[in-house]
Scaffold this motif. Structure first.
Motif, PDB file in Angstrom:
ATOM      1  N   ASP A 389     -37.068  16.887 -44.013  1.00  0.00           N
ATOM      2  CA  ASP A 389     -35.666  16.834 -43.615  1.00  0.00           C
ATOM      3  C   ASP A 389     -34.824  17.924 -44.264  1.00  0.00           C
ATOM      4  O   ASP A 389     -33.678  18.141 -43.872  1.00  0.00           O
ATOM      5  N   LEU A 390     -35.385  18.613 -45.241  1.00  0.00           N
ATOM      6  CA  LEU A 390     -34.719  19.782 -45.826  1.00  0.00           C
ATOM      7  C   LEU A 390     -34.966  21.030 -44.997  1.00  0.00           C
ATOM      8  O   LEU A 390     -34.352  22.070 -45.255  1.00  0.00           O
ATOM      9  N   ARG A 391     -35.876  20.935 -44.024  1.00  0.00           N
ATOM     10  CA  ARG A 391     -36.373  22.113 -43.302  1.00  0.00           C
ATOM     11  C   ARG A 391     -36.209  21.920 -41.794  1.00  0.00           C
ATOM     12  O   ARG A 391     -37.052  22.325 -41.001  1.00  0.00           O
ATOM     13  N   GLU A 392     -35.114  21.285 -41.422  1.00  0.00           N
ATOM     14  CA  GLU A 392     -34.898  20.950 -40.020  1.00  0.00           C
ATOM     15  C   GLU A 392     -34.532  22.185 -39.204  1.00  0.00           C
ATOM     16  O   GLU A 392     -34.218  23.242 -39.751  1.00  0.00           O
ATOM     17  N   PRO A 393     -34.567  22.060 -37.867  1.00  0.00           N
ATOM     18  CA  PRO A 393     -34.304  23.217 -37.008  1.00  0.00           C
ATOM     19  C   PRO A 393     -32.974  23.909 -37.292  1.00  0.00           C
ATOM     20  O   PRO A 393     -31.950  23.255 -37.500  1.00  0.00           O
ATOM     21  N   MET A 394     -33.014  25.227 -37.299  1.00  0.00           N
ATOM     22  CA  MET A 394     -31.808  26.047 -37.317  1.00  0.00           C
ATOM     23  C   MET A 394     -31.025  25.744 -36.040  1.00  0.00           C
ATOM     24  O   MET A 394     -31.616  25.574 -34.968  1.00  0.00           O
ATOM     25  N   ARG A 395     -29.701  25.671 -36.160  1.00  0.00           N
ATOM     26  CA  ARG A 395     -28.877  25.349 -35.008  1.00  0.00           C
ATOM     27  C   ARG A 395     -28.223  26.613 -34.453  1.00  0.00           C
ATOM     28  O   ARG A 395     -27.312  27.181 -35.048  1.00  0.00           O
ATOM     29  N   TRP A 396     -28.686  27.045 -33.295  1.00  0.00           N
ATOM     30  CA  TRP A 396     -28.144  28.243 -32.643  1.00  0.00           C
ATOM     31  C   TRP A 396     -27.057  27.900 -31.620  1.00  0.00           C
ATOM     32  O   TRP A 396     -26.101  28.648 -31.449  1.00  0.00           O
ATOM     33  N   ASN A 397     -27.229  26.788 -30.948  1.00  0.00           N
ATOM     34  CA  ASN A 397     -26.368  26.435 -29.828  1.00  0.00           C
ATOM     35  C   ASN A 397     -25.699  25.085 -30.065  1.00  0.00           C
ATOM     36  O   ASN A 397     -26.181  24.263 -30.844  1.00  0.00           O
ATOM     37  N   ARG A 398     -24.611  24.855 -29.355  1.00  0.00           N
ATOM     38  CA  ARG A 398     -23.961  23.545 -29.436  1.00  0.00           C
ATOM     39  C   ARG A 398     -24.913  22.440 -28.979  1.00  0.00           C
ATOM     40  O   ARG A 398     -24.908  21.345 -29.518  1.00  0.00           O
ATOM     41  N   ARG A 399     -25.727  22.760 -27.980  1.00  0.00           N
ATOM     42  CA  ARG A 399     -26.705  21.803 -27.475  1.00  0.00           C
ATOM     43  C   ARG A 399     -28.015  21.945 -28.239  1.00  0.00           C
ATOM     44  O   ARG A 399     -28.607  23.028 -28.271  1.00  0.00           O
ATOM     45  N   ALA A 400     -28.485  20.855 -28.838  1.00  0.00           N
ATOM     46  CA  ALA A 400     -29.723  20.910 -29.615  1.00  0.00           C
ATOM     47  C   ALA A 400     -30.949  21.095 -28.746  1.00  0.00           C
ATOM     48  O   ALA A 400     -32.029  21.430 -29.258  1.00  0.00           O
ATOM     49  N   ASP A 401     -30.812  20.895 -27.404  1.00  0.00           N
ATOM     50  CA  ASP A 401     -31.950  21.078 -26.506  1.00  0.00           C
ATOM     51  C   ASP A 401     -31.866  22.386 -25.728  1.00  0.00           C
ATOM     52  O   ASP A 401     -32.594  22.575 -24.753  1.00  0.00           O
ATOM     53  N   ALA A 402     -31.006  23.302 -26.153  1.00  0.00           N
ATOM     54  CA  ALA A 402     -30.873  24.588 -25.466  1.00  0.00           C
ATOM     55  C   ALA A 402     -32.118  25.438 -25.671  1.00  0.00           C
ATOM     56  O   ALA A 402     -32.866  25.248 -26.644  1.00  0.00           O
ATOM     57  N   PRO A 403     -32.402  26.383 -24.774  1.00  0.00           N
ATOM     58  CA  PRO A 403     -33.560  27.267 -24.943  1.00  0.00           C
ATOM     59  C   PRO A 403     -33.501  27.994 -26.287  1.00  0.00           C
ATOM     60  O   PRO A 403     -32.444  28.464 -26.714  1.00  0.00           O
ATOM     61  N   GLY A 404     -34.646  28.068 -26.946  1.00  0.00           N
ATOM     62  CA  GLY A 404     -34.741  28.739 -28.242  1.00  0.00           C
ATOM     63  C   GLY A 404     -34.634  27.806 -29.423  1.00  0.00           C
ATOM     64  O   GLY A 404     -35.131  28.124 -30.515  1.00  0.00           O
ATOM     65  N   GLU A 405     -33.981  26.652 -29.243  1.00  0.00           N
ATOM     66  CA  GLU A 405     -33.889  25.688 -30.339  1.00  0.00           C
ATOM     67  C   GLU A 405     -35.286  25.118 -30.618  1.00  0.00           C
ATOM     68  O   GLU A 405     -36.021  24.776 -29.688  1.00  0.00           O
ATOM     69  N   THR A 406     -35.641  25.036 -31.892  1.00  0.00           N
ATOM     70  CA  THR A 406     -36.949  24.468 -32.215  1.00  0.00           C
ATOM     71  C   THR A 406     -36.885  22.947 -32.185  1.00  0.00           C
ATOM     72  O   THR A 406     -35.826  22.341 -32.387  1.00  0.00           O
ATOM     73  N   ARG A 407     -38.029  22.357 -31.906  1.00  0.00           N
ATOM     74  CA  ARG A 407     -38.130  20.896 -31.826  1.00  0.00           C
ATOM     75  C   ARG A 407     -39.304  20.418 -32.676  1.00  0.00           C
ATOM     76  O   ARG A 407     -39.972  19.446 -32.332  1.00  0.00           O
ATOM     77  N   TRP A 408     -39.569  21.109 -33.773  1.00  0.00           N
ATOM     78  CA  TRP A 408     -40.763  20.774 -34.541  1.00  0.00           C
ATOM     79  C   TRP A 408     -40.642  19.387 -35.181  1.00  0.00           C
ATOM     80  O   TRP A 408     -41.654  18.757 -35.487  1.00  0.00           O
ATOM     81  N   LYS A 409     -39.408  18.901 -35.369  1.00  0.00           N
ATOM     82  CA  LYS A 409     -39.177  17.542 -35.852  1.00  0.00           C
ATOM     83  C   LYS A 409     -37.830  17.073 -35.321  1.00  0.00           C
ATOM     84  O   LYS A 409     -36.943  17.879 -35.048  1.00  0.00           O
ATOM     85  N   PRO A 410     -37.647  15.752 -35.202  1.00  0.00           N
ATOM     86  CA  PRO A 410     -36.340  15.232 -34.788  1.00  0.00           C
ATOM     87  C   PRO A 410     -35.283  15.508 -35.856  1.00  0.00           C
ATOM     88  O   PRO A 410     -35.569  15.513 -37.061  1.00  0.00           O
ATOM     89  N   LEU A 411     -34.054  15.713 -35.424  1.00  0.00           N
ATOM     90  CA  LEU A 411     -32.952  15.933 -36.354  1.00  0.00           C
ATOM     91  C   LEU A 411     -32.560  14.630 -37.036  1.00  0.00           C
ATOM     92  O   LEU A 411     -32.441  13.585 -36.394  1.00  0.00           O
ATOM     93  N   THR A 412     -32.373  14.690 -38.351  1.00  0.00           N
ATOM     94  CA  THR A 412     -31.804  13.561 -39.083  1.00  0.00           C
ATOM     95  C   THR A 412     -30.365  13.860 -39.484  1.00  0.00           C
ATOM     96  O   THR A 412     -29.625  12.969 -39.889  1.00  0.00           O
ATOM     97  N   ALA A 413     -29.977  15.125 -39.404  1.00  0.00           N
ATOM     98  CA  ALA A 413     -28.614  15.564 -39.712  1.00  0.00           C
ATOM     99  C   ALA A 413     -28.283  16.692 -38.739  1.00  0.00           C
ATOM    100  O   ALA A 413     -29.107  17.084 -37.914  1.00  0.00           O
ATOM    101  N   ASN A 414     -27.060  17.204 -38.842  1.00  0.00           N
ATOM    102  CA  ASN A 414     -26.674  18.391 -38.065  1.00  0.00           C
ATOM    103  C   ASN A 414     -26.807  18.177 -36.561  1.00  0.00           C
ATOM    104  O   ASN A 414     -27.126  19.101 -35.819  1.00  0.00           O
ATOM    105  N   ARG A 415     -26.533  16.961 -36.113  1.00  0.00           N
ATOM    106  CA  ARG A 415     -26.652  16.682 -34.686  1.00  0.00           C
ATOM    107  C   ARG A 415     -25.458  17.209 -33.899  1.00  0.00           C
ATOM    108  O   ARG A 415     -25.557  17.461 -32.713  1.00  0.00           O
ATOM    109  N   GLY A 416     -24.311  17.343 -34.554  1.00  0.00           N
ATOM    110  CA  GLY A 416     -23.115  17.800 -33.861  1.00  0.00           C
ATOM    111  C   GLY A 416     -23.168  19.274 -33.516  1.00  0.00           C
ATOM    112  O   GLY A 416     -23.762  20.079 -34.236  1.00  0.00           O
ATOM    113  N   GLY A 417     -22.527  19.643 -32.412  1.00  0.00           N
ATOM    114  CA  GLY A 417     -22.551  21.033 -31.969  1.00  0.00           C
ATOM    115  C   GLY A 417     -21.720  21.977 -32.803  1.00  0.00           C
ATOM    116  O   GLY A 417     -21.892  23.197 -32.723  1.00  0.00           O
TER     117      GLY A 417
END
Length: 525
Positions: A389-417
């Motif tokens: 959970d310290l190594r969650e996906p970098m957030r590039w876009n407001r949408r967490a499912d946008a192209p390029g966003e990684t999905r290697w693990k579910p987000l536990t934080a940083n869900r907001g755009g």
């Protein structure tokens, strides 16, 4: 996985390592000259950026970040102002994090190919950016061919690892707090971190020879240096050895020999070590063989100071470290940081307080050394233990499912755009743009990058002040840790008469007094 042997390494002669290695440099694997070093068209900032490739940017749609994703976002990093990248492990590994390597001279296929890695190096160097990689050589994976061979006592690789003798205390606690010995085939081997990470025995000359060869292999490909994982644990194995000067001396001697061994490939290779000590005295010995060590005690003091809105001994840590680097001939040394992949993210430690985060960033980026920024820190990403959970996906876009966003693990934080590059990029008041501003201060003001550090008595525990000086420039840096405006009187004899930079439009210099709004920082000349 093909088996590696020391045959491709140089002859290991400690007494004349540099000369021998210079005459025995291994052939380039791609048949070409060493890639160009980073261009220097504009002043460097001296700021490094730590990237977990798996969590960074996905270019092939499998949800896992990749090396081509790092290349695709180099211009973002350039706009941020950083001029160095630290890539967490990129070697093949059975784990998601990569700190148990199975092949030291290959790329994790989940991240791409060696051609992708070479392309990343070339594109980074075109932009004047250095690239260092995590070098994890205290231990291997238990699936590494070396360790598999070592299970046979008759195989030469058996001596590459440490096995318990008849008098060993099999219940001993390792230096990291877990069991030190692990059972296998009726014997026990040393694994300071876990049983999946058996420790190499650096009293075996073939191990030293092989690891110098590994370092030279990557330098010859164009890598600019290494982040040395677990740098103090080459010889610090057991809990009982903490504080033992013999273990420290043997660690330091190995890293001196390692640096000498690298010289034939790149005598200017940058080496920064992970040394988890809690005082300048514990860190200082490693300053001699390495360019820098991560300043863990300073990180604690920075975060506690901004959290409590009161100086908790920032200069009491920074000044002795500056003296240690100066004594070693590296007056601009140190590797300050706020958090990394093993620690609770700094924004979480600050309970999400963006005001405190802004002051922490200003402190980090105006102190000596080459600061390290953990990916997403500039956005205010949060993350608490456990480690994934310290190594969650970098957030590039407001949408967490946008192209390029990684999905290697579910987000536990940083869900907001709002915690994303897309949301913060165009907002001049965002944390992202504050980081850009501060990093460009370092590039534009040589004294912030290279200047000596001296304390400045502000007479108020809620103000942190110090000078940074080169022969051509002397600056006064002042930080207001508190939520109230502060006034700092300045005597004419002190000579600071011009307000150069501030993080707040309300800061001003008025008749020898610096007026500093709440949570603001300023630089005076």
């Amino acid at each position: 996985m093909r088996k590696r042997t020391p045959a491709r390494s140089c002859l290991w002669l400690l007494a004349s390592a540099a000369l021998v290695l210079a005459s025995a440099a291994p052939a380039r694997q791609d048949g070409g000259a060493r890639p160009d070093a980073p261009a220097t068209a504009q002043p460097p900032s001296g700021v490094w950026y730590e990237i977990f490739v798996r969590a960074w940017y996905d270019t092939d749609g499998d949800g896992i970040g990749d090396l081509n994703g790092v290349t695709a976002k180099l211009d973002y990093l350039k706009s941020l102002g950083v001029d160095g990248l630290w890539l967490m492990p990129v070697n093949p590994s059975p784990s998601y994090h990569g700190y148990d390597v199975t092949d030291y001279e290959a790329i994790n296929p989940q991240y791409g190919s060696m051609a992708d890695f070479r392309r990343l190096l070339a594109e980074a160097h075109k932009r004047g950016m250095r690239v260092i990689i995590d070098l994890v050589i205290n231990h291997t994976s238990d699936r590494h061919p070396w360790f598999q061979a070592a299970r046979d006592p008759a195989d030469p690789h058996h001596r590459w690892y440490t096995w318990a003798g008849t008098r060993a205390d099999l219940g001993a606690v390792s230096a990291t707090g877990g069991p030190a010995w692990h059972a296998l085939d009726g014997r026990h081997y040393l694994g300071v971190f876990t049983g999946e990470m058996p420790d190499l025995d650096y009293d075996t000359p073939a191990v030293r020879e092989a690891m110098v060869g590994v370092g030279r292999y990557w330098l010859d490909l164009g890598v600019d240096g290494f982040r040395l994982d677990a740098a103090q644990h080459i010889y610090l194995d057991f809990q009982s050895q903490w504080g033992d000067p013999r273990a420290v001396a043997k660690n330091v001697r190995w890293w001196q020999d390692f640096r000498a061994g690298l010289a034939a490939s790149n005598p200017r290779a940058y080496l920064v070590g992970e040394v988890t000590q809690d005082s300048p005295a514990g860190l200082a010995p490693y300053v001699r063989p390495l360019d820098a060590v991560f300043d863990f005690p300073l990180a604690v003091r920075l975060i506690e100071s901004v959290k409590q809105e009161r100086d908790r001994g920032i200069l009491a840590q920074a000044l002795p470290m500056a003296a240690a680097y100066a004594a070693a001939g590296r007056a601009t040394g140190d590797a300050p940081f706020l958090s990394n992949h093993d620690q609770e993210r700094v924004m979480s430690r600050l309970q999400g307080d963006a005001r405190h985060m802004r002051v922490a960033a200003a402190l980090l980026l105006t102190l000596p050394g080459e600061p390290f920024v953990y990916y997403g820190e500039e956005l205010g990403l949060q993350g608490k233990k456990p480690d994934p959970d310290l190594r969650e996906p970098m957030r590039w876009n407001r949408r967490a499912d946008a192209p390029g966003e990684t999905r290697w693990k579910p987000l536990t934080a940083n869900r907001g755009g709002d915690v994303s590059v897309e949301a913060q990029d165009a907002d001049p008041r965002s944390l992202l743009n504050l980081y850009r501003t501060l990093i460009h201060w370092r590039a534009g003001l040589p004294a912030l990058r290279e200047g000596d550090l001296h304390g400045f008595d502000a007479g108020d525990p809620q103000l942190v002040a110090y000078t940074r000086a080169t022969p051509g420039q002397k600056l006064l840096v002042v930080h207001n840790l508190s939520g109230r405006a502060k006034t700092l009187p300045l005597a004419p004899t002190q000579g600071f008469a011009e307000l150069l930079r501030s993080t707040s439009a309300g800061a001003r210099l008025d008749h020898g007094r610096l007026l500093l709004p709440a949570y603001a920082s300023a630089v005076l000349r």
